[in-house]
Each structure stands twice: as C-alpha cells, then as structure tokens.
Design an enzyme around this catalytic site. Structure first.
Site, short mmCIF file in Angstrom:
data_model
loop_
_atom_site.label_atom_id
_atom_site.label_comp_id
_atom_site.label_asym_id
_atom_site.label_seq_id
_atom_site.Cartn_x
_atom_site.Cartn_y
_atom_site.Cartn_z
CG ASP A 50 -2.56 1.63 1.95
OD1 ASP A 50 -2.98 1.14 1.33
OD2 ASP A 50 -1.49 2.39 1.58
CG ASP B 194 -2.83 3.61 -2.90
OD1 ASP B 194 -3.58 2.88 -2.25
OD2 ASP B 194 -2.46 3.63 -1.48
CD GLU B 195 -5.49 -1.41 -0.86
OE1 GLU B 195 -5.85 -2.80 0.06
OE2 GLU B 195 -6.56 -0.91 -0.89
P1 TTP Z 1 -4.85 5.41 0.95
O1 TTP Z 1 -4.67 4.24 0.90
O2 TTP Z 1 -6.44 4.45 2.15
O3 TTP Z 1 -4.27 6.60 1.69
P2 TTP Z 1 -2.80 7.15 1.90
O4 TTP Z 1 -2.52 6.45 0.63
O5 TTP Z 1 -3.36 8.30 0.86
O6 TTP Z 1 -2.39 7.02 2.90
P3 TTP Z 1 -2.14 6.03 3.68
O7 TTP Z 1 -1.94 4.71 2.93
O8 TTP Z 1 -0.26 5.94 4.16
O9 TTP Z 1 -2.34 5.52 5.08
O10 TTP Z 1 -6.15 5.75 0.20
C1 TTP Z 1 -5.04 5.91 -1.56
C2 TTP Z 1 -5.25 6.56 -2.67
O11 TTP Z 1 -6.87 6.87 -2.63
C3 TTP Z 1 -5.75 8.34 -1.37
O12 TTP Z 1 -3.79 8.54 -1.51
C4 TTP Z 1 -6.34 9.12 -1.99
C5 TTP Z 1 -7.53 8.05 -2.89
N1 TTP Z 1 -8.86 8.09 -1.41
C6 TTP Z 1 -10.13 8.77 -1.74
O13 TTP Z 1 -9.47 9.58 -3.10
N2 TTP Z 1 -10.82 9.00 -0.59
C7 TTP Z 1 -10.00 8.06 0.32
O14 TTP Z 1 -11.41 8.57 1.26
C8 TTP Z 1 -9.26 7.05 0.31
C9 TTP Z 1 -9.52 6.39 1.87
C10 TTP Z 1 -8.72 6.91 -0.77
MG MG Z 2 -2.66 4.26 0.74
#
Ligand code: TTP
Ligand code: MG
Length: 341
Positions: A9, A107-108
């Site tokens: 992630d 992103d996962e």
């Molecule tokens: P996440 O992996 O949940 O968040 P992140 O990568 O920003 O932070 P981290 O993993 O370090 O905690 O989500 C990936 C991307 O998806 C995030 O950069 C932006 C998008 N996203 C949204 O647009 N809305 C949301 O509610 C969430 C949770 C994520």
């Molecule tokens: Mg993330």
C-alpha cells in the site's frame, strides 16, 4: 512451499506524488482534494500527507474543516490521470516479483509468493527499493499467510514500513488490535461490538460463534469469527485475461521538447512491455494530448507477434512523429499494446 501473501500500500499516495513532483512542497502540510475556497469549499479531502495528518486532517473529511484545522496547508486538486499513470508504473514493478498478482485499488495490491518467509521479506525490501528508486515514492508492506493478515500488517507500520507476520505469530499479532483494524468492520459494527464490551480482536475471538451469528447474521457472524482467528482462505483474484496493457504520462509542464518526450516514451515502453514477460502482442498504439486537450490516437498492427521493448519503442516513435510540432505543446502521451497471442 505454502503460499505467502504480500500486501503493498503506497504511503499518502496522491499527496506523495504531488510532493515528489513539486519540491517546494517539502516540509509543508499537503492536502489533496476539493478546492477549500477560503473555507467555503464543499468537497472532501482525498488524502493528506503525514504532516497534514498531525493537524487532524484525513481522507473523507470535509475540505472546509480541513481548511479550518490548517489554513496554511497547501491545498491541491486531484490529478487522477497522473496518479493512474504512476500507479501503473508501480503495479508493473510489483507484479513481476510474485507468482500471482491482484491489484485492489490505485495504490494497493496483493502478491502471492511460494517462498520462505525470509525470502519473502527480502523480496519486499527489493520491491520497496525499486519503487523508491524508480518512482521516488515509499510504500508499506505486510507479509502473512493470507490476504487478511497481509492487509492488516501493511497498515501496522506506516509510512515506509515492513511487517512480517509468520503463521505462528498471527494470533499474538492480531489479539491486541482494535476490531476496527479488521477489513469489513466499519464504524457501525465497531459501535455494535463496543456496546457488547468487545473492543479488541482478542475479545472478539472469545465471543462464541452463536452470539456473533445472532447479532450480525450467519454470514457476517461467521466471517467475524474466522477473521478473529486470522483465518482467510480467499484466493488472489488475478485480472481476467488482460486485453491490453498501457501507460500514460502527463508532463509536469506542457512541452514540445523532443528529448523529453522521447525519454518519457522510452520509460513507458519499458514499463508496459517488461511486465508482460513472455506474453506477445501485435498492436502498438499511442495517444497524444495537446495543451488545449485536443487528443489524438494512432496505432499500428505488426505482421508478427512481438515481445520486444525496442520494437515497440521504434513503432511508437514513428507513430508519434507527425504529432510533434514546434508550435504545439503536449500535455500527455500514452502508449499501449494489445492483441495478445
Ligand atoms: P489510502 O491507501 O487509503 O490512503 P493513502 O495512500 O493516501 O495514505 P496511507 O495509505 O499512507 O494511509 O488511499 C489511497 C488513495 O486513494 C489516496 O492517496 C487518495 C485516495 N482516496 C480518496 O480519494 N478518498 C478516500 O476516502 C480514501 C481513503 C482514499
Ligand atoms: Mg495508501
């Protein structure tokens, strides 16, 4: 070898990409999402970098509240095209390291390995290094015997974390965690469990199956019962036979600099073709978008199947050539291959 699952992630993904591309953001709280409009904006936060999170800003929060919490933060709009292009590069790096691959979101991803835990940890370090070197971004990785444990583990140490949970450590790893860490348990279930005195996974595990089924129904009751024990047999859902593979790149600034454009094209050809390994393709296509968003595509189908990076780059350059004009700047280029054999 039993299967080992890795979950990758990216850290503060959208914000991290923006920080990478704009060095002046370094050391500042960054919020990506709707426009704050001086506190009157109506949208939400997509994500915030770790500095902005210290002010209590998080994904899904109304942008007006984020603005109130930290008006001096840098607020940026969502540039989905860019994040998708970066995501494709990252997925290309990840997928080649494992037996099976499943992309979950932008992103996962999950990766299945048939290795020892020590070897899996080494591979995780390699993946992290490669992403850092090639994309200048950090990610967090979790390794475990199944998707459930791997996913919880990747979230355990963030950012830039690596958490390995061997089968014999699954229960002790999960026990102290809040039930909320279990994918599928949201705020409502969390509250329902809390009302019955259940806050940790250890407490959830001590709850009899019949009680969980009575409260949440057979399906979810059974699911929570298994999750509390770290049990998850679900397979990786590999993509259905890919119909095409491609990448796009939006330039940081509109450009008509050939060297720059061909440089990016070469990077894209590598990123698209290399992960295909032995898969051969026949058609190569390019896309080009000028600064005014006027968009063109062009393609060529070869007489033979190819798997060559050099050949795809040659063809892509020829296709692109007529669109490169001195007086027109380019915003985006794309490259894809298809007709797999
Ligand atoms: P996440 O992996 O949940 O968040 P992140 O990568 O920003 O932070 P981290 O993993 O370090 O905690 O989500 C990936 C991307 O998806 C995030 O950069 C932006 C998008 N996203 C949204 O647009 N809305 C949301 O509610 C969430 C949770 C994520
Ligand atoms: Mg993330």
């Amino acid at each position: 070898m039993p299967r080992i699952i890795m979950h990758i992630d990216m850290d503060a993904f959208y914000a991290a990409v923006e920080e990478r591309d704009s060095p002046e953001l370094k050391g500042r709280p960054v919020v990506v999402g709707a426009s704050p409009k001086g506190g009157k904006g109506r949208g939400v936060v997509s994500t915030a970098n770790y500095l902005a999170r210290k002010y209590g800003i998080h994904s899904g929060m109304p942008i007006s509240i984020a603005y109130r919490k930290c008006p001096s933060a840098v607020f940026l709009p969502v540039n989905m095209r860019k994040y998708h292009a970066v995501s494709q590069e990252i997925m290309g790096i990840v997928r080649k390291h494992g037996e099976k691959f499943e992309q979950v979101s932008v992103d996962e991803a999950f990766l299945e390995l048939h290795k020892s835990y020590d070897e899996a940890a080494e591979i995780a370090k390699k993946v992290k290094e490669e992403i850092k070197e090639r994309e200048r971004l950090t990610c967090s990785i979790g390794i475990g015997p199944n998707k459930l444990v791997a996913k919880i583990a990747s979230d355990y140490r963030k950012p830039d974390g690596l958490t390995v949970v061997k089968p014999e450590d699954v229960l002790s790893f999960l026990s102290p965690l809040n039930v909320r860490k279990i994918p599928g348990i949201g705020p409502k279930t969390e509250a329902a469990l809390k009302a019955r005195g259940i806050e940790t996974v250890r407490q959830l595990r001590a709850t009899p199956l019949f009680a969980l089924k009575e409260w949440f129904g057979d399906k979810f009751g059974g699911y929570f019962h298994e999750m509390a024990r770290g049990i998850d047999e679900s397979p990786l859902e590999e993509e259905r036979e890919a119909k095409s593979a491609g990448a796009e790149h939006t330039f940081d600034e509109d450009t008509n600099d050939r060297t720059k454009i061909y440089g990016v094209l070469a990077q894209m050809a590598r990123a698209v073709v290399k992960p295909l390994k032995n898969q051969k393709f026949k058609t190569i296509a390019i896309k080009i978008r000028y600064e005014n968003f006027e968009t063109h595509t062009a393609q060529r189908t070869l007489k033979h199947y190819s798997g060559s990076y050099e050949e795809s780059l040659e063809v892509a350059k020829k296709l692109l050539e007529p669109f490169l004009q001195k007086n027109r700047k380019i915003r985006l280029i794309g490259l894809s291959v298809r007709k797999f054999g």
